[in-house]
Design a protein around this motif. Structure first.
Motif, PDB file in Angstrom:
ATOM      1  N   LEU A  62     -64.199   6.386  53.580  1.00 57.33           N
ATOM      2  CA  LEU A  62     -65.499   6.926  53.965  1.00 57.33           C
ATOM      3  C   LEU A  62     -66.546   5.808  54.018  1.00 57.33           C
ATOM      4  O   LEU A  62     -67.305   5.689  54.971  1.00 57.33           O
ATOM      5  CB  LEU A  62     -65.906   7.979  52.931  1.00 57.33           C
ATOM      6  CG  LEU A  62     -66.907   9.038  53.331  1.00 57.33           C
ATOM      7  CD1 LEU A  62     -66.388   9.849  54.500  1.00 57.33           C
ATOM      8  CD2 LEU A  62     -67.161   9.975  52.155  1.00 57.33           C
ATOM      9  N   PHE A  73     -70.743   2.189  46.573  1.00 58.00           N
ATOM     10  CA  PHE A  73     -70.890   1.485  47.842  1.00 58.00           C
ATOM     11  C   PHE A  73     -70.266   0.097  47.832  1.00 58.00           C
ATOM     12  O   PHE A  73     -69.883  -0.410  48.861  1.00 58.00           O
ATOM     13  CB  PHE A  73     -72.364   1.410  48.250  1.00 58.00           C
ATOM     14  CG  PHE A  73     -72.814   2.647  48.958  1.00 58.00           C
ATOM     15  CD1 PHE A  73     -72.731   2.735  50.344  1.00 58.00           C
ATOM     16  CD2 PHE A  73     -73.288   3.730  48.247  1.00 58.00           C
ATOM     17  CE1 PHE A  73     -73.121   3.898  51.003  1.00 58.00           C
ATOM     18  CE2 PHE A  73     -73.674   4.889  48.892  1.00 58.00           C
ATOM     19  CZ  PHE A  73     -73.595   4.974  50.269  1.00 58.00           C
ATOM     20  N   VAL A  92     -74.158   4.962  42.250  1.00 59.96           N
ATOM     21  CA  VAL A  92     -74.255   4.685  43.690  1.00 59.96           C
ATOM     22  C   VAL A  92     -73.867   3.245  44.031  1.00 59.96           C
ATOM     23  O   VAL A  92     -73.179   2.994  45.023  1.00 59.96           O
ATOM     24  CB  VAL A  92     -75.665   5.064  44.214  1.00 59.96           C
ATOM     25  CG1 VAL A  92     -76.748   4.190  43.631  1.00 59.96           C
ATOM     26  CG2 VAL A  92     -75.711   5.025  45.726  1.00 59.96           C
ATOM     27  N   ARG A  93     -74.247   2.296  43.195  1.00 60.06           N
ATOM     28  CA  ARG A  93     -73.935   0.901  43.504  1.00 60.06           C
ATOM     29  C   ARG A  93     -72.422   0.645  43.480  1.00 60.06           C
ATOM     30  O   ARG A  93     -71.870   0.025  44.382  1.00 60.06           O
ATOM     31  CB  ARG A  93     -74.666  -0.042  42.528  1.00 60.06           C
ATOM     32  CG  ARG A  93     -74.380  -1.514  42.740  1.00 60.06           C
ATOM     33  CD  ARG A  93     -75.388  -2.393  42.035  1.00 60.06           C
ATOM     34  NE  ARG A  93     -76.705  -2.344  42.668  1.00 60.06           N
ATOM     35  CZ  ARG A  93     -77.036  -3.096  43.728  1.00 60.06           C
ATOM     36  NH1 ARG A  93     -76.174  -3.941  44.247  1.00 60.06           N
ATOM     37  NH2 ARG A  93     -78.232  -3.008  44.249  1.00 60.06           N
ATOM     38  N   THR A 104     -72.996  -0.544  59.456  1.00 66.25           N
ATOM     39  CA  THR A 104     -74.098  -1.242  58.804  1.00 66.25           C
ATOM     40  C   THR A 104     -74.603  -2.323  59.758  1.00 66.25           C
ATOM     41  O   THR A 104     -74.058  -2.505  60.843  1.00 66.25           O
ATOM     42  CB  THR A 104     -73.674  -1.910  57.484  1.00 66.25           C
ATOM     43  OG1 THR A 104     -72.766  -2.952  57.796  1.00 66.25           O
ATOM     44  CG2 THR A 104     -73.010  -0.935  56.547  1.00 66.25           C
ATOM     45  N   MET A 135     -74.320   9.089  54.570  1.00 69.09           N
ATOM     46  CA  MET A 135     -74.135   8.154  53.467  1.00 69.09           C
ATOM     47  C   MET A 135     -75.326   7.199  53.345  1.00 69.09           C
ATOM     48  O   MET A 135     -75.624   6.704  52.258  1.00 69.09           O
ATOM     49  CB  MET A 135     -72.849   7.350  53.660  1.00 69.09           C
ATOM     50  CG  MET A 135     -71.596   8.188  53.568  1.00 69.09           C
ATOM     51  SD  MET A 135     -71.361   8.948  51.942  1.00 69.09           S
ATOM     52  CE  MET A 135     -70.604   7.605  51.060  1.00 69.09           C
ATOM     53  N   GLY A 136     -76.003   6.944  54.464  1.00 70.08           N
ATOM     54  CA  GLY A 136     -77.162   6.071  54.419  1.00 70.08           C
ATOM     55  C   GLY A 136     -78.241   6.659  53.527  1.00 70.08           C
ATOM     56  O   GLY A 136     -78.821   5.978  52.681  1.00 70.08           O
ATOM     57  N   SER A 170     -66.006   3.462  56.936  1.00 64.55           N
ATOM     58  CA  SER A 170     -66.263   3.992  58.275  1.00 64.55           C
ATOM     59  C   SER A 170     -67.741   3.886  58.644  1.00 64.55           C
ATOM     60  O   SER A 170     -68.132   4.209  59.748  1.00 64.55           O
ATOM     61  CB  SER A 170     -65.817   5.457  58.365  1.00 64.55           C
ATOM     62  OG  SER A 170     -66.746   6.294  57.692  1.00 64.55           O
ATOM     63  N   LEU A 171     -68.571   3.413  57.692  1.00 65.56           N
ATOM     64  CA  LEU A 171     -70.006   3.442  57.941  1.00 65.56           C
ATOM     65  C   LEU A 171     -70.479   2.242  58.756  1.00 65.56           C
ATOM     66  O   LEU A 171     -70.039   1.124  58.523  1.00 65.56           O
ATOM     67  CB  LEU A 171     -70.760   3.440  56.608  1.00 65.56           C
ATOM     68  CG  LEU A 171     -70.462   4.633  55.722  1.00 65.56           C
ATOM     69  CD1 LEU A 171     -71.123   4.444  54.386  1.00 65.56           C
ATOM     70  CD2 LEU A 171     -70.946   5.897  56.377  1.00 65.56           C
ATOM     71  N   ALA A 191     -77.282   6.277  49.937  1.00 66.02           N
ATOM     72  CA  ALA A 191     -77.481   4.917  49.424  1.00 66.02           C
ATOM     73  C   ALA A 191     -78.940   4.688  49.066  1.00 66.02           C
ATOM     74  O   ALA A 191     -79.262   3.965  48.130  1.00 66.02           O
ATOM     75  CB  ALA A 191     -77.025   3.900  50.468  1.00 66.02           C
ATOM     76  N   GLN A 192     -79.836   5.312  49.813  1.00 65.59           N
ATOM     77  CA  GLN A 192     -81.258   5.075  49.600  1.00 65.59           C
ATOM     78  C   GLN A 192     -81.852   5.959  48.518  1.00 65.59           C
ATOM     79  O   GLN A 192     -82.894   5.652  47.975  1.00 65.59           O
ATOM     80  CB  GLN A 192     -82.032   5.312  50.913  1.00 65.59           C
ATOM     81  CG  GLN A 192     -81.601   4.446  52.071  1.00 65.59           C
ATOM     82  CD  GLN A 192     -81.800   2.971  51.790  1.00 65.59           C
ATOM     83  OE1 GLN A 192     -82.672   2.578  51.025  1.00 65.59           O
ATOM     84  NE2 GLN A 192     -80.978   2.134  52.396  1.00 65.59           N
TER      85      GLN A 192
END
Lengths: 335, 337
Positions: A256, A245, A241-242, A262, A217-218, A259-260, A221-222
């Motif tokens: 999901l 997230f 995407v914004r 950061t 997912m990182g 669970s990330l 996001a990028q």
């Protein structure tokens, strides 16, 4: 998007695998639209159907798998209506696929340029050798590799370089749609960033649409503009995407995202309870209901459809009405 | 007090064939201590080829160091024999990257759990063995009835990996080496496995060496970190310090390249000096010099010592040569537990 017509349209694509244990519905009425220059990320747990979706768009599903319905358009060309021979020509020139672990797909005993030349000759046999050579150099330069790489064998290259060679092959014929299936999963973070920056640049040059498949997912996001979350062969949510997230709508997408790890939530571990469902014995109704904290009575019986909301997002969940408001909350309380 | 594990100036050089003079220094003069009474989670991070797996292999005794010594409870692990060797094998456990490769597909997963019980005579009876298995599985968040009696292919990657952790736990180890334990597991299951690891550390007092290239997960489980680049320690210290305020140019590049799943934290703009320009790299100086934007003449002449840049942070970089030098042997003192 300024471009009025989508470059990729997938309509109700359906794929099953026939196994001894029964029929596994790997892709269930998946629909998708993508505009030129757009980057879409497709995420989900292993076995949720993301690679199947890619292979189905390429018409590369092999038995015991079968495409059982649906249409795929790239521009005006209906891929699903092409003959086998026409489809072979369309691959790489209209739609190209950079498979998972692509760097292991290079032929170890052929020079890079030989492999690239074969790909061009297959599609444009009339092209002169000088033109081919030029095209190879251009492709290599666009992924920031020196021309001398053309004369090398795969073992002389590092993993990141091989991965960029695969991207170079993928863009040789200027495809309209590029599908990259976990293109960096075997690479370290620095090389990964380099490969993704390369992909980003060539995509901008070509103006193609990109589908990035993966579970990092990182990276999503990028890199991407839109994220599509798959669960058990269905899209559960497709959002910019914004939005995805900061305010995921579908409970699975929410779990999901939560669970990330950061930088700000150190030491907080929030896994998703329960197990990914079997595709052979899918739960009734919404496939996520056994793991969903918000499951209502209706979720057990009626499969929610992917609704396109006025705010440009799409979600398949009974919690929301057609406007995207949390409409059925009373229902939940009652249930 | 004798440390649980000690690396004393360990160097590992791989040579190519008998005649070739080409040699790769996979690990270069690393000293490290893990204390017995202070269970910790230490991350060893680095990209492919940084020597992190070599460190794991050395620690498990699978390969021997070219120079230096590895001591377990004060004894050189290459010289352990008989009872001592069995104790070492029992007390130092490993979890590897691929959660499928360690299973024999012809046996149910029970096999992986019962063999160590038999080998190390951990239980006197069948029911005692079963109790131990149940306890270990519960500790990693698995219901025994969900997994026992199943074949490896019937389980998810996350379940399989947690069984590996449970197997290690059965033996009541003092030290667990986890080499990329979550890199092949879905994002949604990573959290659960990392949580199991952290619980082992907190509740059972097991020290963990977490080997990874994924600094996001490292940040979440570990207390301290050692960053390796081509066999040498570049930076080390408290995980919070190193991740939030990296000092060495290599660590900065690494941290800058982490794709955080955070829409407001964009990928860095540090320019990447491509690795392939490394040809003819200088082995005499700093190994990162050929890619370093700040490289000076002296960087190419001799490898920099470790400079103390903060109370719990050292960086091997001449940019900090105003700071006090920390002897390589004292590296562990910079690592919080």
């Amino acid at each position: 998007m300024t471009n009025p017509s989508p470059i990729l349209r997938v309509i109700d694509l359906q794929v099953s695998y026939y196994t001894e244990a029964g029929r596994a519905l790997a892709l269930d009425h998946a629909s998708l639209e993508l505009y030129p220059g757009e980057k879409l990320g497709m995420v989900g747990e292993s076995g949720c159907g993301k690679s199947t979706m890619a292979l189905a768009m390429m018409r590369m599903i092999k038995p015991p798998g079968r495409i059982e319905g649906g249409k795929v358009f790239v521009g005006d060309t209906e891929l699903t209506a092409l003959s086998e021979e026409q489809m072979r020509k369309a691959r790489l020139s209209l739609i190209s696929y950079i498979p998972q672990g692509a760097m292991n797909s290079l032929n170890p005993v052929l020079r890079i340029e030989t492999q690239m030349r074969d790909a061009i000759k297959e599609h444009q046999p009339e092209m002169s050798n000088a033109e081919i050579q030029e095209r190879i150099y251009n492709a290599l330069e666009s992924v920031e590799l020196r021309r001398s790489v053309a004369r090398m064998y795969p073992h002389e290259l590092s993993g990141g370089m091989k991965q960029r060679v695969c991207i170079a092959i993928g863009i040789l014929l200027g495809p309209k749609v590029i599908i990259a299936d976990e293109p960096t999963s075997a690479l370290d973070v620095v090389t990964q960033r380099q490969v993704m920056e390369t992909l980003d640049r060539v995509q901008k040059q070509l103006g193609s649409a990109v589908i990035l498949i993966g579970h990092d997912m990182g990276l999503m996001a990028q890199f991407v503009d839109k994220v599509a979350v798959m669960y058990a062969g269905k899209f559960t949510e497709i959002s910019p995407v914004r939005d995805m997230f900061t305010n995921p709508m579908h409970p699975y997408a929410r779990a999901l995202i939560e669970s990330l790890p950061t930088l700000d939530n150190k030491g907080v571990f929030k896994g998703i309870p329960g197990l990914a469902p079997s595709l052979i014995r899918r739960p009734s109704g919404c496939a996520f209901h056994p793991r969903c904290a918000y499951a209502m009575e209706i979720c057990r019986t009626v499969t929610p459809a992917l609704e396109r909301l006025p705010n440009g997002r799409s979600v398949a969940c009974h919690l929301y009405d057609r406007e995207g408001n949390l409409a059925n909350v009373e229902l939940r309380m009652a249930g | 007090m004798t440390p649980l594990l000690e690396f004393r100036n360990v160097t590992k050089i791989y040579t190519k064939g008998l005649l070739s003079r080409a040699a790769t220094t996979a690990l270069d003069d690393v000293s490290l201590k893990i204390e017995d009474d202070q269970p910790t989670i230490l991350t060893v991070a680095g990209e492919s080829g940084s020597g992190k797996t070599t460190l794991a292999m050395l620690l498990l005794g699978f390969i021997t160091p070219t120079r230096g010594h590895i001591l377990y409870k004060g004894k050189d692990i290459t010289k352990l024999r008989g009872e001592e060797k069995i104790t070492f094998r029992k007390e130092v456990q490993a979890v590897f990257q691929d959660p499928f490769a360690v299973f024999n597909p012809f046996y149910t997963v029970d096999h992986l759990l019962t063999v160590p019980i038999e080998k190390f005579k951990l239980a006197r009876s069948r029911s005692e063995a079963r109790d131990k298995i149940d306890e270990a599985l519960s500790a990693v968040g698995l219901r025994p009835e969900d997994v026992l009696g199943r074949f490896p292919h019937q389980l998810s990657g996350g379940q399989r990996q947690r069984i590996n952790v449970a197997r290690a736990l059965l033996l009541k180890p003092r030290l667990l080496v986890a080499d990329e334990p979550v890199s092949m597991v879905d994002a949604s299951l990573r959290a659960t496995i990392l949580e199991s690891l952290r619980n082992l550390n907190r509740e059972y007092g097991i020290s963990i060496i977490y080997i990874t290239h994924d600094l996001t997960t490292a940040y979440h489980v570990a207390n301290s970190i050692i960053v390796l680049y081509r066999g040498s320690v570049m930076e080390a210290g408290s995980i919070d310090r190193v991740i939030r305020d990296p000092q060495h140019p290599y660590t900065r590049l690494l941290i800058d390249s982490i794709p955080w799943p955070d829409i407001n934290r964009k990928w860095g703009q540090t320019e990447i000096v491509a690795r392939e320009q490394e040809h003819g790299s200088i082995e005499t100086g700093c190994k990162f010099a050929s890619r370093c934007p700040f490289a000076m003449d002296k960087c190419r002449q001799a490898p920099p010592p470790l400079y103390q840049v903060a109370p719990q942070q050292v960086a091997a970089c001449y940019l900090y040569d105003q700071q006090p030098v920390v002897e390589r042997e004292r590296l562990s003192e910079m690592l919080p537990v």
